[in-house]
Write a protein that holds these residues in place. Structure first.
Motif, PDB file in Angstrom:
ATOM      1  N   UNK A   3     -12.387   5.331 -13.124  1.00 22.92           N
ATOM      2  CA  UNK A   3     -12.538   6.714 -12.686  1.00 22.92           C
ATOM      3  C   UNK A   3     -12.255   6.851 -11.189  1.00 22.92           C
ATOM      4  N   UNK A   4     -12.720   5.888 -10.391  1.00 24.30           N
ATOM      5  CA  UNK A   4     -12.483   5.960  -8.956  1.00 24.30           C
ATOM      6  C   UNK A   4     -10.993   5.968  -8.662  1.00 24.30           C
ATOM      7  N   UNK A   5     -10.274   5.092  -9.305  1.00 23.83           N
ATOM      8  CA  UNK A   5      -8.823   5.049  -9.090  1.00 23.83           C
ATOM      9  C   UNK A   5      -8.159   6.349  -9.545  1.00 23.83           C
ATOM     10  N   UNK A   6      -8.647   6.908 -10.637  1.00 23.22           N
ATOM     11  CA  UNK A   6      -8.088   8.161 -11.129  1.00 23.22           C
ATOM     12  C   UNK A   6      -8.333   9.304 -10.143  1.00 23.22           C
ATOM     13  N   UNK A   7      -9.505   9.328  -9.524  1.00 23.16           N
ATOM     14  CA  UNK A   7      -9.800  10.351  -8.511  1.00 23.16           C
ATOM     15  C   UNK A   7      -8.798  10.252  -7.365  1.00 23.16           C
ATOM     16  N   UNK A   8      -8.595   9.035  -6.866  1.00 23.96           N
ATOM     17  CA  UNK A   8      -7.651   8.835  -5.760  1.00 23.96           C
ATOM     18  C   UNK A   8      -6.220   9.156  -6.179  1.00 23.96           C
ATOM     19  N   UNK A   9      -5.815   8.675  -7.354  1.00 30.38           N
ATOM     20  CA  UNK A   9      -4.423   8.820  -7.772  1.00 30.38           C
ATOM     21  C   UNK A   9      -4.071  10.270  -8.084  1.00 30.38           C
ATOM     22  N   UNK A  10      -4.998  11.014  -8.685  1.00 27.14           N
ATOM     23  CA  UNK A  10      -4.716  12.406  -8.986  1.00 27.14           C
ATOM     24  C   UNK A  10      -4.478  13.196  -7.699  1.00 27.14           C
ATOM     25  N   UNK A  11      -5.345  12.999  -6.713  1.00 25.30           N
ATOM     26  CA  UNK A  11      -5.183  13.694  -5.433  1.00 25.30           C
ATOM     27  C   UNK A  11      -3.894  13.274  -4.743  1.00 25.30           C
ATOM     28  N   UNK A  12      -3.589  11.972  -4.785  1.00 23.99           N
ATOM     29  CA  UNK A  12      -2.364  11.485  -4.141  1.00 23.99           C
ATOM     30  C   UNK A  12      -1.123  12.093  -4.783  1.00 23.99           C
ATOM     31  N   UNK A  13      -1.092  12.148  -6.106  1.00 27.43           N
ATOM     32  CA  UNK A  13       0.058  12.728  -6.795  1.00 27.43           C
ATOM     33  C   UNK A  13       0.214  14.204  -6.453  1.00 27.43           C
ATOM     34  N   UNK A  14      -0.889  14.936  -6.398  1.00 23.99           N
ATOM     35  CA  UNK A  14      -0.834  16.346  -6.036  1.00 23.99           C
ATOM     36  C   UNK A  14      -0.297  16.529  -4.622  1.00 23.99           C
ATOM     37  N   UNK A  15      -0.842  15.783  -3.663  1.00 21.81           N
ATOM     38  CA  UNK A  15      -0.420  15.917  -2.275  1.00 21.81           C
ATOM     39  C   UNK A  15       1.055  15.563  -2.100  1.00 21.81           C
ATOM     40  N   UNK A  16       1.492  14.504  -2.766  1.00 22.55           N
ATOM     41  CA  UNK A  16       2.891  14.103  -2.646  1.00 22.55           C
ATOM     42  C   UNK A  16       3.823  15.150  -3.244  1.00 22.55           C
ATOM     43  N   UNK A  17       3.440  15.706  -4.392  1.00 19.35           N
ATOM     44  CA  UNK A  17       4.289  16.711  -5.033  1.00 19.35           C
ATOM     45  C   UNK A  17       4.365  17.986  -4.207  1.00 19.35           C
TER      46      UNK A  17
END
Length: 253
Positions: A3-17
């Motif tokens: 879950x921790x990785x998913x929290x980080x990765x979801x935000x990262x994908x949004x910011x990059x897009x």
């Protein structure tokens, strides 16, 4: 699920897009992941991953090149001593809890009579979303204008879902769901000042998340929103520390 990785990765994908849609420079390699130059908002000129301290100076040079403020999003996976960020010219700017809940375990809030939720499907509806967000989120109209411009570019289909909350026919709230990293990320939840303390934010959050096909919903909460999300069943899994560089002046936006 991590879950921790998913929290980080979801935000990262949004910011990059969003950064790419805004025209920012993208870096994705073994040393760093960032998007810089696509936004006038420091939060969205974002370094989301890095593996060595040399990247700090490189990110600062990129911010200066584009003449924009920027932020390091320092989650648990960031492999850099935080003191190196402050030594390198960035200032500690607080933190936000990374929170998550299993969607089937969301706790229903109290009903808000007269509240309706509609999904944004076109530019006209996004204009309403933008005008509503600009009344009380972040940097106000300036931020809402930039965010809406990126969403017009990115389109209205999945993984992007934007919503307007209406109270007795008047737009009073916003929310965005981003489907990425195997979870539903919740962003831009805002109730206009005149309609706050009526449970609209909780009802809007619950309503949009109950419609997603994802096991977990994740978010980074503001201090004001934390108790609202906890009442819905979210709990903190990690902390995302923010380190910003504001620069002496900015010309973007």
């Amino acid at each position: 699920m991590d879950v921790v990785r998913a929290i980080e990765d979801n935000a990262a994908e949004l910011l990059m897009a969003m950064g790419a849609a805004g025209g920012g420079s993208q870096r994705v390699d073994e040393r760093a992941t960032w998007t810089i130059g696509g936004s006038p908002i420091d939060y969205h000129n974002a370094v989301v991953r890095a593996t060595d301290t040399g990247v700090i100076a490189e990110s600062l040079a990129e911010l200066r090149k584009h003449d924009v403020p920027g932020t390091w999003h320092a989650g648990p996976s960031l492999q850099i001593d935080r003191t190196a960020l402050t030594d390198g010219g960035f200032s500690a700017a607080g933190s936000e809890p990374g929170m998550a809940v299993r969607v089937p375990e969301l706790i229903a809030p109290r009903d808000v009579p007269g509240l309706a939720i509609t999904r944004v499907e076109d530019d006209d509806a996004l204009a309403v979303w933008e005008a509503t967000l600009g009344q009380g989120f972040g940097e106000g109209e300036r931020e809402a204008r930039w965010v809406a411009s990126t969403y017009r570019t990115l389109g209205y289909g999945d993984p992007w879902r934007h919503y307007v909350g209406w109270l007795d026919g008047m737009p009073v709230g916003t929310a965005t769901v981003f489907l990425g990293a195997g979870v539903a990320g919740l962003y831009f939840v805002m109730t206009v000042p005149a309609a706050r303390r009526r449970g609209i934010g909780a009802a809007l959050t619950y309503g949009v998340l109950r419609s997603v096909d994802a096991e977990y919903a994740v978010l980074g909460s503001s201090a004001a929103g934390r108790s609202v999300y906890e009442a819905l069943g979210f709990r903190e899994y990690c902390t995302i520390e923010l380190y910003e560089w504001t620069g002496s002046s900015t010309s973007a936006g």
